[in-house]
Write a protein that holds these residues in place. Structure first.
Motif, short mmCIF file in Angstrom:
data_model
loop_
_atom_site.label_atom_id
_atom_site.label_comp_id
_atom_site.label_asym_id
_atom_site.label_seq_id
_atom_site.Cartn_x
_atom_site.Cartn_y
_atom_site.Cartn_z
N THR A 3 0.68 0.14 6.38
CA THR A 3 1.66 1.13 5.95
C THR A 3 1.94 0.95 4.46
N GLY A 4 2.68 1.90 3.91
CA GLY A 4 3.00 1.86 2.49
C GLY A 4 2.44 3.07 1.78
N LEU A 5 2.91 3.31 0.58
CA LEU A 5 2.44 4.44 -0.20
C LEU A 5 0.94 4.31 -0.49
N PRO A 6 0.21 5.43 -0.44
CA PRO A 6 -1.21 5.36 -0.78
C PRO A 6 -1.47 4.75 -2.16
N ILE A 7 -0.65 5.14 -3.13
CA ILE A 7 -0.76 4.56 -4.47
C ILE A 7 0.65 4.28 -5.00
N LYS A 8 0.87 3.05 -5.44
CA LYS A 8 2.14 2.69 -6.08
C LYS A 8 1.81 1.82 -7.30
N ILE A 9 2.08 2.37 -8.47
CA ILE A 9 1.82 1.68 -9.73
C ILE A 9 3.16 1.33 -10.37
N GLU A 10 3.37 0.06 -10.65
CA GLU A 10 4.66 -0.40 -11.17
C GLU A 10 4.47 -1.11 -12.50
N ARG A 11 4.94 -0.46 -13.56
CA ARG A 11 4.95 -1.03 -14.91
C ARG A 11 3.59 -1.64 -15.29
N PHE A 12 2.57 -0.86 -15.02
CA PHE A 12 1.19 -1.28 -15.26
C PHE A 12 0.85 -1.25 -16.74
N HIS A 13 0.31 -2.34 -17.21
CA HIS A 13 -0.21 -2.46 -18.58
C HIS A 13 -1.66 -2.92 -18.52
#
Length: 296
Positions: A3-13
């Protein structure tokens, strides 16, 4: 599938040496969405896509696919993802069928009946050696290998490159069928009409930074509007220059055309004071939104 969002990008550098390619990118894609990812060349689109699949490692931040860490769980993630790179490079000595069998041996859960359906729709023979195919036909093989296991998440980089208009329509149908199954599609594209036709949302990236997200299917048409007002006699365009939501003012004789972003009440209030004899509104296009974000 987890489970979980298909894509989750958090403060990506992501940095290349001292130079940032992507800075502080935060983005979420919901289950069942067709999500467009737009930006000019060098904006950071391909860097972001390659990082989703752990072909590149983030310099900072976190990327999750269905709740799984893109670095620690990259092997498991790839079992649930179909990927078409923008710079597609296939084994030229193989036929399309040999390529699909090879990918199946590597762990793809291939739906052979679906492969036959895709090949028929895209009008491509799987028996021909890939190295002898045209650019457009190689793209068709690339699409088949991405779709063939009906993955939970499709990540497609310039998917209609090289396809003729008829094949593009078949591609749109393929995407919408996957959406109807509840699967998620993430599309990087320069084709604005393509994105507007099939995407639910579109994110805009410029110089490695996220600069906007548009909900195309719901409130997109209301985020920017183009109005043309006709008056008995010419009016001074400066009447509208102090309204923050108004831009791109153009005058032709007794007609005045403006673009209004967001709330239109201030514009309409000023307009009513000038007593126009006619007012028309143009349909908003994704190209208008694109130009709003990228104009110099």
């Amino acid at each position: 599938m987890t489970t979980g969002l298909p894509i989750k990008i958090e403060r990506f550098h992501k940095n290349y040496g001292p130079n940032p390619a992507v800075e502080d990118l935060t983005l979420m894609v919901e289950q069942g969405e067709v999500f467009g990812f737009l930006g000019p060349n060098g904006a950071g689109k391909s860097t972001t896509i390659r990082s989703l699949l752990n072909f590149l490692t983030p310099s900072d931040g976190k990327i999750s696919i269905f709740g799984l860490d893109s670095v620690k769980n990259s092997v498991e993630i790839k079992n649930h993802v179909g990927y078409l790179p923008g710079d597609i490079s296939l084994y030229g000595s193989m036929s399309g069928l040999q390529l699909i069998k090879y990918l199946t041996r590597l762990g793809r859960n291939t739906d052979w009946n679906y492969v036959e359906i895709l090949a028929s729709r895209l009008q491509i023979s799987l028996d021909t050696k890939i190295g002898t195919l045209s650019r457009g036909n190689k793209q068709k093989i690339g699409l088949i290998q991405a779709f063939m296991h009906q993955p939970d998440l499709l990540i497609l980089d310039e998917p209609t490159s090289g396809l003729d208009p008829l094949m593009k329509q078949f591609f749109f149908k393929m995407v919408l069928e996957m959406k109807d199954m509840g699967n998620t599609i993430f599309i990087s594209s320069h084709d604005l009409n393509e994105v507007q036709t099939i995407c639910d949302k579109a994110a805009f990236i410029k110089s490695g930074k996220l600069i906007g997200i548009e909900n195309i299917k719901e409130d997109f048409d209301f985020s920017m509007r183009r109005y043309t007002a006709t008056f008995d006699q010419p009016v001074n365009p400066k009447e509208f220059t102090n309204i923050s939501s108004v831009s791109d003012i153009a005058q032709s004789e007794n007609k005045l055309t403006v673009t209004v972003s967001g709330n239109v009440s201030d514009f309409l209030s000023k307009l009513s004071d000038l007593h126009p004899v006619d007012l028309s509104e143009e349909d908003t296009s994704l190209e208008d939104i694109f130009m709003k974000y990228y104009k110099i």
